[in-house]
Design a protein around this motif. Structure first.
Motif, short mmCIF file in Angstrom:
data_model
loop_
_atom_site.label_atom_id
_atom_site.label_comp_id
_atom_site.label_asym_id
_atom_site.label_seq_id
_atom_site.Cartn_x
_atom_site.Cartn_y
_atom_site.Cartn_z
N ILE A 161 16.90 -56.25 -18.83
CA ILE A 161 15.77 -55.81 -18.00
C ILE A 161 14.91 -57.03 -17.63
N TRP A 162 14.81 -57.29 -16.33
CA TRP A 162 13.96 -58.38 -15.83
C TRP A 162 13.72 -58.16 -14.35
N ALA A 163 12.84 -58.98 -13.77
CA ALA A 163 12.62 -58.93 -12.31
C ALA A 163 12.94 -60.30 -11.73
N GLY A 164 13.43 -60.30 -10.52
CA GLY A 164 13.68 -61.55 -9.79
C GLY A 164 15.03 -62.17 -10.13
N ASP A 165 15.22 -63.42 -9.66
CA ASP A 165 16.45 -64.13 -9.98
C ASP A 165 16.15 -65.63 -10.05
N ARG A 166 17.16 -66.41 -10.47
CA ARG A 166 16.99 -67.87 -10.61
C ARG A 166 18.15 -68.60 -9.95
N SER A 179 2.66 -56.75 -21.18
CA SER A 179 3.93 -56.85 -20.44
C SER A 179 5.13 -56.59 -21.36
N GLU A 180 5.02 -57.02 -22.60
CA GLU A 180 6.11 -56.74 -23.54
C GLU A 180 6.23 -55.24 -23.80
N LEU A 181 5.10 -54.56 -23.92
CA LEU A 181 5.14 -53.10 -24.14
C LEU A 181 5.70 -52.40 -22.90
N ARG A 182 5.41 -52.96 -21.72
CA ARG A 182 5.98 -52.38 -20.49
C ARG A 182 7.50 -52.51 -20.51
N MET A 183 7.99 -53.64 -20.99
CA MET A 183 9.46 -53.80 -21.08
C MET A 183 10.04 -52.81 -22.10
N LEU A 184 9.34 -52.64 -23.23
CA LEU A 184 9.81 -51.66 -24.23
C LEU A 184 9.87 -50.27 -23.62
N ALA A 236 0.94 -54.66 -32.87
CA ALA A 236 0.76 -53.82 -31.69
C ALA A 236 2.06 -53.10 -31.32
N VAL A 237 3.17 -53.81 -31.46
CA VAL A 237 4.47 -53.19 -31.17
C VAL A 237 4.73 -52.06 -32.17
N ARG A 238 4.42 -52.32 -33.43
CA ARG A 238 4.63 -51.29 -34.45
C ARG A 238 3.80 -50.04 -34.14
N ARG A 239 2.52 -50.23 -33.78
CA ARG A 239 1.66 -49.07 -33.46
C ARG A 239 2.18 -48.34 -32.23
N TRP A 240 2.57 -49.12 -31.22
CA TRP A 240 3.05 -48.51 -29.97
C TRP A 240 4.31 -47.68 -30.24
N THR A 262 27.67 -48.79 -24.92
CA THR A 262 26.46 -49.00 -25.74
C THR A 262 26.09 -50.47 -25.63
N ALA A 263 24.80 -50.75 -25.45
CA ALA A 263 24.37 -52.15 -25.36
C ALA A 263 23.04 -52.35 -26.06
N GLU A 264 22.87 -53.51 -26.63
CA GLU A 264 21.56 -53.93 -27.10
C GLU A 264 20.83 -54.51 -25.90
N ALA A 265 19.49 -54.41 -25.88
CA ALA A 265 18.71 -55.00 -24.79
C ALA A 265 17.37 -55.45 -25.32
N LYS A 266 16.94 -56.62 -24.85
CA LYS A 266 15.74 -57.25 -25.38
C LYS A 266 14.60 -57.27 -24.38
N THR A 267 13.38 -57.27 -24.90
CA THR A 267 12.22 -57.64 -24.10
C THR A 267 12.22 -59.17 -24.07
N GLY A 268 11.10 -59.79 -23.77
CA GLY A 268 11.05 -61.25 -23.86
C GLY A 268 10.73 -61.94 -22.56
N TYR A 269 10.49 -61.17 -21.51
CA TYR A 269 10.03 -61.76 -20.25
C TYR A 269 8.60 -61.33 -19.95
#
Ligand code: NIG
Ligand code: FE
Length: 416
Positions: free
Chosen positions: A78-83, A152-157, A203-207, A139-146
């Motif tokens: 999950i991300w926006a844009g390209d490089r 913004s991290e919570l939005r990715m979650l 904050a992630v734990r509470r969310w 099945t896939a794992e997926a990370k936040t991190g952008y």
């Protein structure tokens, strides 16, 4: 439903495969599978199952290979844009870490991702998920991190939870707030590390407790690397995460050997990923523990580098080896596990059988789901593929094309 007349059913039965055991496909020739309520209800010879269940709806595999859906245990999907422009810069001689140090790389994707709403993120990500499904990943794992800041991290979650709920591809979620030093902390990695430990992880734990209380906690991952987080900073973050109850992962030895793999083993991380520059001592530490070593051959390939995960040494030492795509906009925009297998055979010197086991049952172990997916055994999820080939060795041998004919997720034939 009864799937019958497979040339080979690759059952991958018997659990994760350690060391030189890797590559036990558990092949049933002329095999069949009975699927009920999204699970595998029986596995056996076609003749027997056809006789035992005469009234069952049938799907003729037509002399082709049937195998578990791929599990991709490391993606940044999950991300926006390209490089695309950075790809060109790298071909002209700039290195990945130079571009990151100059505020590009991961930080460029962070700018685009921070500016995106959840809906925008989902709209960019869904086509990538569809590509993954088409190529057999169920099945896939997926990370936040952008995001690199709490909101913004919570939005990715939130985006990842929604994608998992939408299905059919199942997502194991990872919080990677420690993917790069946030721009607000430029030049102060210790400051960002302290902020991660004191503010962001709680904050992630509470969310999570508020939004997904019924689900297991996400993994917490760290990019332990020169230019990202030092070994000592990685330790602080992972120890804080563990104290909050999060299971752990690490990005280690992609460019430099900082000792992240040994740290992962010491803390009981579920996996340590990349492992290109890993020392013999780190390999031994991994092999002595339960931490799965995850090779990501698309990454050196995507960066046009020559060195790959030393699979032979990991297997000789008795390690658990898995494969993943690393799907991301910087180093490896590829969510095709068939291509990962083809690369692993050539660059990591795995046989097709070893690579298949690393991309199914061992990949499931790398996300803590080996009891649910990654093999075709009674009681496990009915996540499986019919390939357009008569023999499993065509995986890896043929490459750059899609060999998947049919994808079945939780017993449903998908229209992808
Ligand atoms: O696994 N190494 C860190 N993370 C990714 C790259 C992410 C990016 O460049 O956007 C990786 O290679
Ligand atoms: Fe990664």
């Amino acid at each position: 439903m009864l799937i019958h007349s497979a040339s080979q059913v690759l059952t991958l039965s018997g659990g994760p495969q350690r060391g030189t055991e890797l590559g036990r496909l558990g092949i049933l020739t002329a095999g069949a599978l009975l699927l009920r309520h999204g699970l595998i209800a029986a596995v056996g010879p076609s003749a027997e199952l056809l006789a035992a269940y005469p009234d069952e709806e049938r799907l003729d595999a037509g002399g082709r290979v049937v195998m578990p859906g791929f599990v991709d245990p490391h993606t940044h999907l999950i991300w926006a844009g390209d490089r695309a422009a950075e790809f060109e810069m790298r071909l002209e001689g700039k290195s990945y870490l130079e571009i990151l140090a100059a505020g590009g790389g991961i930080l460029s994707t962070v700018r685009h991702t921070r500016a995106a709403t959840v809906e925008m993120l989902l709209a960019e990500t869904r086509p990538r998920l569809r590509q993954m499904l088409r190529h057999g990943t169920t099945t896939a794992e997926a990370k936040t991190g952008y995001g690199l800041e709490t909101a913004s991290e919570l939005r990715m979650l939130e985006g990842l939870l929604r994608l998992d709920e939408e299905g059919p591809l199942e997502i194991a979620i990872t919080f990677l707030g420690a993917h790069a030093i946030a721009p607000e902390y430029k030049g102060d990695p210790d400051g960002y590390t302290a902020h991660l430990c004191a503010e962001m992880l709680p904050a992630v734990r509470r969310w999570w407790d508020a939004h997904a209380p019924q689900r297991p906690l996400p993994f917490v991952d760290v990019f332990c690397e020169t230019g990202a987080f030092s070994l000592e900073q990685s330790r602080r973050i992972l120890v804080a995460a563990k104290a909050l109850g999060f299971p752990l992962k690490i990005h280690a030895d992609e460019f430099d050997n900082l000792g992240g793999a040994s740290l992962a083993a010491e803390l009981g991380a579920v996996s340590a990923d990349h492992l290109v520059k890993t020392s013999a001592a780190d390999i031994a530490a991994l092999a002595q523990g339960q931490t799965v070593a995850v090779g990501l051959p698309c990454t050196p390939f995507g960066l046009a580098e020559r060195e790959y995960t030393p699979a032979g040494a990991i297997l000789e030492a008795g390690g658990l080896l898995a494969l993943a795509s690393d799907l991301n906009p910087g180093t490896a925009w590829c969510g095709n596990m068939q291509f990962v297998i083809a690369l692993a055979c050539r660059t990591m010197r795995l046989t097709p059988a070893q690579a298949i086991a690393a991309a199914t049952i061992n990949a499931a172990a790398a996300i803590g789901r080996a009891d649910q997916v990654g093999s075709l055994e009674v009681g496990k999820q009915a996540d499986l593929l019919i390939l357009n080939v008569p023999d499993y060795r065509h995986l890896g041998y043929q490459f750059g094309m899609n060999l998947v004919d049919t994808v079945i997720k939780k017993g449903n034939v998908l229209n992808v």
